[in-house]
Design an enzyme around this catalytic site. Structure first.
Site, PDB file in Angstrom:
ATOM      1  N   HIS A  79     123.452  -0.158  44.255  1.00  0.00           N
ATOM      2  CA  HIS A  79     123.573   1.236  43.824  1.00  0.00           C
ATOM      3  C   HIS A  79     123.084   2.193  44.903  1.00  0.00           C
ATOM      4  CE1 HIS A  79     121.864   4.841  41.712  1.00  0.00           C
ATOM      5  NE2 HIS A  79     123.104   4.882  41.290  1.00  0.00           N
ATOM      6  N   GLU A  82     125.766   2.541  47.382  1.00  0.00           N
ATOM      7  CA  GLU A  82     126.828   3.416  46.858  1.00  0.00           C
ATOM      8  C   GLU A  82     126.529   4.875  47.182  1.00  0.00           C
ATOM      9  OE1 GLU A  82     127.556   5.736  42.955  1.00  0.00           O
ATOM     10  OE2 GLU A  82     127.250   3.624  42.472  1.00  0.00           O
ATOM     11  N   HIS A  83     125.294   5.292  46.990  1.00  0.00           N
ATOM     12  CA  HIS A  83     124.903   6.670  47.318  1.00  0.00           C
ATOM     13  C   HIS A  83     125.040   6.936  48.820  1.00  0.00           C
ATOM     14  CE1 HIS A  83     122.669   8.397  43.683  1.00  0.00           C
ATOM     15  NE2 HIS A  83     123.199   7.265  43.255  1.00  0.00           N
ATOM     16  N   GLU A 159     117.292   9.816  39.374  1.00  0.00           N
ATOM     17  CA  GLU A 159     118.298   9.235  38.482  1.00  0.00           C
ATOM     18  C   GLU A 159     117.659   8.201  37.557  1.00  0.00           C
ATOM     19  OE1 GLU A 159     122.703   7.044  38.752  1.00  0.00           O
ATOM     20  OE2 GLU A 159     121.648   7.641  40.576  1.00  0.00           O
TER      21      GLU A 159
END
Length: 459
Positions: A79, A82-83, A159
């Protein structure tokens, strides 16, 4: 899954490059809905579905990597990466990436799951070359700078904090941990504050190099697209980045089964000062390749898939004990989950749990009525078709199918599989799944006596 593949065609390149192999997987009707696949010499697969009647196109790249590929120390790396791929390349800054798509009214995003990651852009058909160039640039030439890692670490921690503030989300992560324990499938996709804080550039860069090789990627495009043009533009973008140098490379096979350990009869209660108590009651489900998944889909729809479902009627309509109650299935390469979620006032949790448990036991013992099965088949068929009414959904279908199954199934074939489900099929899968000892995860302001009672409820 099944496909109707034409003979493989290999066309020599006029520029002397190694040949690509192209197949028609689904012929469509009059060219509409035709699905084709080209495999480039570097092992990159490109699948497209052509719909000449629309004016949009969605372009995506699927990576054969998810959170289950992480070690405990790398939890959250997929993840995190991904950012970072949105933060800039040698060609574009982070602002350039977002501005390019914004300037043509498009939308761009990405998502990370347990077994794959996807990056996509939806644009007008005339702007598809731009979307291809931007997304391919991100995937093949990300800089992954130290300063970007530090900045994005803060965003990811926010997040995680945002997710922690929503117990309706957290309870599903808690249920995964309850079922799978401290295994890759049991850990959160986002990672934890501790693991995200500890990740550094060296480890993330190694992870990127290992998992974003062209052999691990599937390119998917759907809408008003021309397959040959998409292949040409994608190939040019990857070759410009030097990403197709291994001419003998072959794509990685769909993820195989590793038989994840699953736990039965566990209860985890997380005390939180919330207005509602949130629960997930469930048990092992089916792997995504299990042929019984069609019957399980019908069972799931009838049990908790809509307003006419048993759980909705018994918990909400007849008794008003919860606003949200539903069942769901999750299928992975080697295993799956079946779960029932409900959110209710803390004082009602034992009543809600008993009703849910009773309904699961009834269906396990007696199956569903013919009327329920007929209604569920109709609902599942309709939602399957309606869910594919935009180019983004079509791109997701063909991209995920290629990555996870290595094959394609037409909508007609999917509807036929659903329609072929019989009451005996549903009764059999209900016994196989629902007769297993359930596990339970709960979040809420529960007292010790309530927690003890919850443990006894699933024993």
């Amino acid at each position: 899954m099944t496909s109707r593949s034409s003979a493989t065609t290999a066309r020599p390149s006029s520029e002397g490059r190694a040949v690509a192999r192209t197949q028609t997987l689904l012929p469509g009707k009059d060219g509409i809905g035709t699905v084709r696949r080209t495999t480039l010499p570097g092992g990159l697969r490109i699948v497209t579905e052509t719909l000449p009647s629309v004016r949009s196109a969605t372009f995506g790249i699927w990576a054969h990597v998810g959170s289950r590929d992480e070690t405990p120390a790398l939890n959250g790396a997929t993840h995190y990466l991904e950012h970072l791929l949105f933060k800039g390349t040698r060609k574009r800054s982070a602002l350039d990436i977002s501005a390019a798509v914004d300037a043509v009214g498009g939308e761009m995003n990405a998502f990370t799951a347990k077994e794959y990651t996807c990056y996509y852009a939806r644009v007008l058909d005339t702007d598809l070359p731009l979307a291809i160039d931007v997304v391919c640039d991100m995937l093949t030439d990300s800089l992954i700078l130290e300063e970007d890692i530090d900045v994005e670490r803060g965003a990811i921690l926010e997040e995680i904090a945002m997710t922690e503030d929503d117990p309706g989300d957290v309870v599903h992560d808690l249920f995964a941990r309850t079922m799978f324990g401290d295994t890759p499938l049991g850990r959160p996709v986002l990672g934890t504050v501790e693991t995200v804080t500890a990740l550094d550039r060296a480890r993330i860069a190694r992870f990127y190099k290992k998992h974003y090789d062209p052999t691990h990627l599937v390119v998917a495009a759907a809408g008003n697209v021309d397959h040959a043009t998409v292949v040409r533009q994608v190939r040019r973008a990857f070759e410009k980045a030097g990403a197709l140098t291994r001419t003998d490379a072959v794509p990685v096979a769909p993820r195989g089964g590793r038989r994840t350990i699953r736990t039965a009869g566990r209860v985890e209660v997380l005390g939180r000062k919330t207005e509602q108590a949130h629960l997930v009651l469930g048990m092992p489900g089916l792997a995504r390749t299990d042929e019984r998944r069609w019957a399980l889909g019908v069972l799931n729809t009838a049990l908790g898939g809509g307003m006419s479902s048993r759980l909705f009627q018994e918990v909400r309509e007849k008794r008003g004990l919860a606003y949200s109650v539903y069942s769901y299935t999750s299928g992975f390469a080697d295993c799956g989950l079946f779960g029932v979620y409900a959110g209710c006032r803390p004082g009602q949790i034992h009543d809600v749990l008993k009703i849910c448990r009773d309904e699961l036991d009834k269906v396990a013992a007696d199956g569903l009525t013919d009327e329920e099965i007929t209604r569920a088949i109709g609902q599942l068929s309709g939602s399957t078709v309606l869910g594919l009414e935009d180019t983004g959904a079509l791109m997701n279908r063909i991209g995920k199918s290629e990555l996870c199954w290595g094959d394609q199934m037409s909508v007609d074939d999917m509807l036929a599989r659903i329609a072929a489900v019989t009451p005996d099929d549903v009764r059999e899968v209900a016994r196989d799944v629902l007769e297993q000892r359930p596990s339970l995860s709960v979040i809420g302001p529960l007292k010790d006596k309530q927690a003890d009672r919850l443990h006894r409820a699933v024993s």
